[in-house]
Design an enzyme around this catalytic site. Structure first.
Site, short mmCIF file in Angstrom:
data_model
loop_
_atom_site.label_atom_id
_atom_site.label_comp_id
_atom_site.label_asym_id
_atom_site.label_seq_id
_atom_site.Cartn_x
_atom_site.Cartn_y
_atom_site.Cartn_z
N GLU A 186 5.88 -10.25 6.89
CA GLU A 186 5.46 -11.08 5.77
C GLU A 186 5.78 -12.55 6.03
O GLU A 186 6.65 -12.87 6.84
CB GLU A 186 6.15 -10.62 4.48
CG GLU A 186 5.89 -9.17 4.10
CD GLU A 186 4.43 -8.88 3.75
OE1 GLU A 186 3.68 -9.86 3.50
OE2 GLU A 186 4.05 -7.70 3.73
N TYR A 224 -16.19 4.69 8.60
CA TYR A 224 -14.74 4.95 8.62
C TYR A 224 -14.40 6.12 9.54
O TYR A 224 -14.08 5.91 10.71
CB TYR A 224 -14.20 5.18 7.20
CG TYR A 224 -12.70 5.04 7.14
CD1 TYR A 224 -12.11 3.80 6.93
CD2 TYR A 224 -11.86 6.12 7.38
CE1 TYR A 224 -10.73 3.65 6.93
CE2 TYR A 224 -10.49 5.98 7.38
CZ TYR A 224 -9.93 4.75 7.16
OH TYR A 224 -8.56 4.61 7.18
N GLY A 274 0.79 -1.22 0.00
CA GLY A 274 0.00 0.00 0.00
C GLY A 274 0.83 1.27 0.00
O GLY A 274 1.81 1.41 -0.73
N TYR A 275 0.43 2.20 0.85
CA TYR A 275 1.12 3.48 0.91
C TYR A 275 2.52 3.35 1.50
O TYR A 275 3.40 4.16 1.21
CB TYR A 275 0.29 4.50 1.68
CG TYR A 275 -0.78 5.14 0.83
CD1 TYR A 275 -0.45 6.16 -0.05
CD2 TYR A 275 -2.09 4.70 0.88
CE1 TYR A 275 -1.40 6.74 -0.85
CE2 TYR A 275 -3.06 5.29 0.07
CZ TYR A 275 -2.71 6.30 -0.79
OH TYR A 275 -3.66 6.88 -1.60
N ASP A 294 7.54 -8.28 13.76
CA ASP A 294 6.45 -7.53 14.38
C ASP A 294 6.90 -6.11 14.72
O ASP A 294 7.67 -5.89 15.66
CB ASP A 294 6.01 -8.27 15.65
CG ASP A 294 4.85 -7.59 16.35
OD1 ASP A 294 4.31 -6.60 15.81
OD2 ASP A 294 4.49 -8.05 17.45
N LYS A 343 -7.76 7.13 14.02
CA LYS A 343 -7.10 8.16 13.22
C LYS A 343 -7.03 9.49 13.99
O LYS A 343 -6.04 10.22 13.90
CB LYS A 343 -7.83 8.35 11.89
CG LYS A 343 -7.84 7.11 11.01
CD LYS A 343 -6.45 6.66 10.62
CE LYS A 343 -6.49 5.49 9.64
NZ LYS A 343 -5.13 4.99 9.32
N TYR A 355 -5.93 8.58 6.49
CA TYR A 355 -6.99 8.74 5.50
C TYR A 355 -8.21 9.33 6.18
O TYR A 355 -8.49 9.03 7.34
CB TYR A 355 -7.33 7.38 4.88
CG TYR A 355 -8.38 7.41 3.79
CD1 TYR A 355 -8.15 8.07 2.59
CD2 TYR A 355 -9.62 6.81 3.97
CE1 TYR A 355 -9.11 8.11 1.58
CE2 TYR A 355 -10.59 6.83 2.97
CZ TYR A 355 -10.33 7.49 1.78
OH TYR A 355 -11.29 7.52 0.79
#
Length: 402
Positions: free
Chosen positions: A79, A243, A56-57, A115, A252, A233
């Protein structure tokens, strides 16, 4: 050697395997699209840490940082390696490709897998900065989306939820059946109960970001003028109930409050800055899990077409601001706003009109579904132009060495 033909197998927006060659080509395409630095960075370039560097970003921040800002430093992600039955996660293959590009460009970039919430990972990054990068870091970009977090101090594990606050919320959403046909349906999400808000803030708020800064400051690693940005976001009023006004929105808001507190501390400590960067909509593995976001993003693309700004372009803008190529421009809440193109009144009016008309029968004419389906597949290395998906591909890609 472990080569095989890999076909896309998915459950909704979640794919069971990733395509190594497709992931690599996707990263190469992103790299080609990022403009080169306006001037070769002096010396070895700034030292940066990107937390959440593989998707992603965060991936866009890593690639734009390397090519546009000439960074060197450390990328951190979490991953899974390839196994006997499954490929590695897409981020594993994207990280390998990113490492190769960094090396070819002469950028010393170390990638650590583990982690990011844990103190041992923070200490490992600090050790690398101490031993390999003259004991300093100039920038830290924080881009972590996770379902749960274990508090290093208490051992308590918190789980984030996607829920509205105060009342149940009913919204349109977009799904695809097994044959790939679109279906617009309504779903209802029950409101947050008990400690849902606190749990989500504990995972997705600013606590871990601040802990990273504390750890690096304690080790004396923050360079004079150090800057840090947490990627965030806000989004459209169409998705606000689930959201920005929901549990994730509470998290956020906590990130933004953390940024203001960190900004004051860093100004005193090293003449530094801390900001949140509000980015525009994109198809990511995290965003596809939010009810309504898939429909909204498909409609947004239908309105904007190629005017939808890619994450790598947005992060190029952010790096220019963080490194002083262009002025750092903040809104009244101390946020860098890279989402103006999305939230422009005329754009939101057009999307809202299409949203009201969207049904299973009309969605094909209102949204760019071919683009959206392809973007979801590209998250896992499929539907990438120039890749032969009938050919066997090696899945046992090693993790980049230090």
């Amino acid at each position: 050697m472990n080569q095989r033909v890999i076909s896309p197998r998915n459950r909704g927006f979640l794919f069971l395997d990733s395509h190594p060659a497709g992931c690599r080509e996707l990263v190469n395409t992103m790299w080609r699209d990022i403009p080169a630095s306006r001037a070769e960075p002096a010396g070895d370039g700034p030292v940066a840490v990107v937390i959440g560097s593989s998707a992603g970003y965060g991936l866009a921040a890593t690639l734009a940082g390397l090519k546009r800002a000439g960074i060197r430093g450390v990328g951190v992600c979490f991953e899974k390696a390839p196994g006997a039955r499954r490929t590695a996660t897409a981020g594993w293959y994207r990280t390998a490709a990113t490492s190769d590009l960094a090396r070819a460009a002469g950028r010393d970039m170390v990638f650590l897998n583990g982690d990011a919430f844990s103190d041992p990972m923070k200490d490992q990054v600090a050790d690398v900065l101490q031993e390999r990068f003259q004991g300093r870091v100039d920038h830290l970009v924080y881009s972590v989306a996770a379902p749960r977090r274990t508090d290093p101090d208490t051992g308590a594990t918190y789980a984030s939820v996607l829920k509205p606050i105060g009342a149940a919320h009913r919204t349109k959403t977009l799904v695809f059946d097994e044959d790939g046909n679109p279906d617009v349906r309504e779903v209802e999400t029950e409101p947050a109960l008990g400690d849902d808000i606190e749990q989500t803030v504990a995972v997705m708020g600013g606590t871990d970001w601040e802990r990273w800064i504390d750890r690096l400051a304690t080790r004396g690693l923050l360079a004079e003028g150090f800057t840090t940005a947490a990627l965030s976001y806000i989004g459209s009023p169409l998705t606000a109930a689930i959201y920005r006004q929901g549990t994730i929105g509470a998290a956020k808001a906590h990130v933004e409050a953390t940024a203001r507190a960190l900004d004051e501390r860093l100004a005193r400590l090293v003449g530094g800055r801390a900001v949140t960067s509000v980015n525009g909509a994109a198809v990511t593995q995290s965003s596809t899990a939010v009810p309504g976001i898939a429909l909204y993003t498909g409609l947004l693309r239908g309105v904007l077409g190629d005017g939808l700004i890619a994450p790598s372009d947005q992060l190029t803008d952010l790096w220019d601001q963080l490194t002083g190529v262009t002025p750092l421009v903040l809104d009244g809440e101390g946020r860098v706003r890279l989402d103006g193109w999305e939230l422009a009144d005329e754009v939101q009016r057009a999307v809202a009109e299409r949203w009201a008309k969207a049904t299973t029968d009309t969605i094909g004419d209102l949204g760019d579904l071919d683009w959206f389906r392809a973007e979801v597949q590209r998250l896992y290395g499929f539907a990438v132009p120039g890749v032969d998906y009938t050919a066997p591909t090696e899945i046992d890609t090693p993790w980049p060495g230090c």
